[in-house]
Write an enzyme that holds these catalytic residues in place. Structure first.
Site, PDB file in Angstrom:
ATOM      1  N   CYS A   1      44.982  32.192  35.329  1.00 60.44           N
ATOM      2  CA  CYS A   1      45.917  32.832  36.103  1.00 60.44           C
ATOM      3  C   CYS A   1      46.720  31.925  36.958  1.00 60.44           C
ATOM      4  O   CYS A   1      47.621  31.076  36.398  1.00 60.44           O
ATOM      5  CB  CYS A   1      45.087  33.874  36.640  1.00 60.44           C
ATOM      6  SG  CYS A   1      46.326  35.064  37.309  1.00 60.44           S
TER       7      CYS A   1
ATOM      8  N   LYS B   1      53.835  44.304  39.600  1.00 62.22           N
ATOM      9  CA  LYS B   1      52.463  43.630  38.981  1.00 62.22           C
ATOM     10  C   LYS B   1      52.356  43.827  37.659  1.00 62.22           C
ATOM     11  O   LYS B   1      52.162  44.829  37.207  1.00 62.22           O
ATOM     12  CB  LYS B   1      51.347  44.221  39.986  1.00 62.22           C
ATOM     13  CG  LYS B   1      50.196  43.309  39.831  1.00 62.22           C
ATOM     14  CD  LYS B   1      49.025  43.526  40.755  1.00 62.22           C
ATOM     15  CE  LYS B   1      47.827  42.864  40.582  1.00 62.22           C
ATOM     16  NZ  LYS B   1      46.683  43.184  41.643  1.00 62.22           N
TER      17      LYS B   1
ATOM     18  N   SER C   1      46.284  40.555  35.950  1.00 64.53           N
ATOM     19  CA  SER C   1      46.423  40.761  37.242  1.00 64.53           C
ATOM     20  C   SER C   1      47.271  39.806  38.064  1.00 64.53           C
ATOM     21  O   SER C   1      46.606  38.962  38.622  1.00 64.53           O
ATOM     22  CB  SER C   1      45.136  41.280  37.896  1.00 64.53           C
ATOM     23  OG  SER C   1      45.203  41.562  39.040  1.00 64.53           O
TER      24      SER C   1
ATOM     25  N   HIS D   1      42.804  37.163  32.436  1.00 61.76           N
ATOM     26  CA  HIS D   1      41.637  36.846  33.173  1.00 61.76           C
ATOM     27  C   HIS D   1      40.366  37.555  32.076  1.00 61.76           C
ATOM     28  O   HIS D   1      39.925  38.559  32.117  1.00 61.76           O
ATOM     29  CB  HIS D   1      41.492  37.765  34.277  1.00 61.76           C
ATOM     30  CG  HIS D   1      41.914  37.069  35.615  1.00 61.76           C
ATOM     31  ND1 HIS D   1      41.341  36.097  36.181  1.00 61.76           N
ATOM     32  CD2 HIS D   1      42.880  37.527  36.254  1.00 61.76           C
ATOM     33  CE1 HIS D   1      42.059  35.670  37.111  1.00 61.76           C
ATOM     34  NE2 HIS D   1      43.149  36.578  37.328  1.00 61.76           N
TER      35      HIS D   1
ATOM     36  N   GLU E   1      37.428  36.629  31.916  1.00 58.85           N
ATOM     37  CA  GLU E   1      36.305  36.585  32.519  1.00 58.85           C
ATOM     38  C   GLU E   1      35.811  37.772  33.214  1.00 58.85           C
ATOM     39  O   GLU E   1      34.767  37.924  33.628  1.00 58.85           O
ATOM     40  CB  GLU E   1      36.167  35.348  33.476  1.00 58.85           C
ATOM     41  CG  GLU E   1      36.903  35.384  34.748  1.00 58.85           C
ATOM     42  CD  GLU E   1      38.302  35.155  34.899  1.00 58.85           C
ATOM     43  OE1 GLU E   1      38.623  35.132  35.828  1.00 58.85           O
ATOM     44  OE2 GLU E   1      38.817  35.274  33.686  1.00 58.85           O
TER      45      GLU E   1
ATOM     46  N   ARG F   1      41.078  48.756  45.882  1.00 55.94           N
ATOM     47  CA  ARG F   1      41.343  47.856  47.039  1.00 55.94           C
ATOM     48  C   ARG F   1      42.819  47.866  47.529  1.00 55.94           C
ATOM     49  O   ARG F   1      42.983  47.967  48.763  1.00 55.94           O
ATOM     50  CB  ARG F   1      41.048  46.428  46.797  1.00 55.94           C
ATOM     51  CG  ARG F   1      41.418  45.207  47.969  1.00 55.94           C
ATOM     52  CD  ARG F   1      41.483  43.912  47.249  1.00 55.94           C
ATOM     53  NE  ARG F   1      42.731  43.922  46.375  1.00 55.94           N
ATOM     54  CZ  ARG F   1      42.714  43.079  45.488  1.00 55.94           C
ATOM     55  NH1 ARG F   1      41.785  42.105  45.473  1.00 55.94           N
ATOM     56  NH2 ARG F   1      43.744  42.795  44.551  1.00 55.94           N
TER      57      ARG F   1
END
Length: 302
Positions: free
Chosen positions: A142, A163, A192, A235, A237, A249
């Site tokens: 990332c 985003k 992300s 990502h 992972e 969040r």
């Protein structure tokens, strides 16, 4: 084969409950084989979560892996206890004399800053320069991928109008590449991020090959021709619930955020998300460890 981690690392119990093969140092040192030494520069804010996510993937190969956690000495994390950092992490001056078979540079929540304004940028560039002689292969994830492309090749990042957030389909662009051995023609991966790199910038660099693209998420996977530098903009992972936690969040902070694309069943945040990328995430890490680290690293570093 297992990953070798400190006996009291919090991730150890989580991984054992998930049937991931882990081994503490006492047992590992009694085995008469040459383990791989992997160093992880963890720049993620929630370091313990990132540790578990990465160790889960590193522990799914037939190779024994010794893991060292590294943090920037020039940055004080706000969301990880000092005790945890002192117990499980080291800093660059303490390891710069060593050789490592592989390195992972994680993402970081600083992508909207110019690289040079990141507090630990100078230290990070020292580390990336050091990898040229002291690490067999480095996997950048990332923001870590954007930082690596910028430092090594001068490739800039660009702000996105909104985003890039969700789980996207990707296609294999380069055939007969060992990193993608066993991959389906189309596979899924979470993204992300607020910034992007452009395909045309990468294609101008003779030393780089684009391995995977997404119609919606853009460039996904890039490698140097010698395999010593791998750049991954997504990502793989991430846990099944990581995007959900990031979404909630940002909502709680009042930030502009849309529902993660192709993530919640029926785009309904009240329904639990499914992990649809786990198998390819494991395959990617196994291929990297085997073909780019284990097969290429010297048995004894000079």
């Amino acid at each position: 084969m297992p990953i070798n981690i400190p006996k009291d690392l919090p991730a150890k119990e989580i991984l054992e409950q998930e049937n991931i093969f882990v081994m503490d140092e006492e047992r590992a040192y009694s085995q008469d084989i040459r383990p791989l030494n992997i160093i992880i520069l963890n720049l993620m804010p929630e370091k313990e979560k990132a540790e578990t996510q990465l160790l889960r993937l590193l522990g799914n190969s037939p190779l024994q892996v010794n893991v060292t956690f590294l943090r920037p000495a020039t940055h004080e994390p706000k969301t990880t206890s000092k005790h945890h950092l002192e117990q499980f992490y080291t800093i660059f001056p303490h390891i710069r004399h060593r050789k490592f078979d592989g390195m992972i540079i994680t993402g970081a929540p600083v992508e909207q800053l110019p690289f040079e304004e990141v507090t630990y940028w100078d230290e990070l560039t020292d580390i990336m320069e050091w990898t040229k002689t002291n690490v067999t292969s480095t996997l950048h994830i990332c923001w870590g991928a954007q930082a690596g492309l910028y430092y090594h090749y001068g490739i800039p990042k660009y702000p996105l109008p909104e985003k890039c957030f969700g789980v996207f389909n990707h296609t294999v662009e380069a055939k007969n590449v060992k990193l993608l051995r066993g991959f389906d023609d189309v596979f899924r991966m979470p993204h992300s991020r607020h910034t992007d790199v452009k395909r045309e910038d990468i294609e101008k660099v003779p030393d780089l090959t684009i391995l995977s693209m997404s119609d919606k998420a853009g460039v996904c996977l890039v490698a140097s021709n010698d395999g010593r530098r791998i750049f991954l903009t997504g990502h793989p992972e991430y846990d099944a619930t990581t995007l959900k936690e990031e979404y909630e969040r940002d909502l709680a902070k009042g930030l502009p955020i849309h529902i993660p694309e192709s993530y919640f069943p029926n785009d309904d945040p009240s329904q639990p998300p499914l992990n649809t990328w786990r198998s390819h995430a494991n395959l990617l890490f196994v291929n990297w460890l085997n073909y780019y680290v284990y097969q290429e690293t010297p048995y004894e570093w000079e």
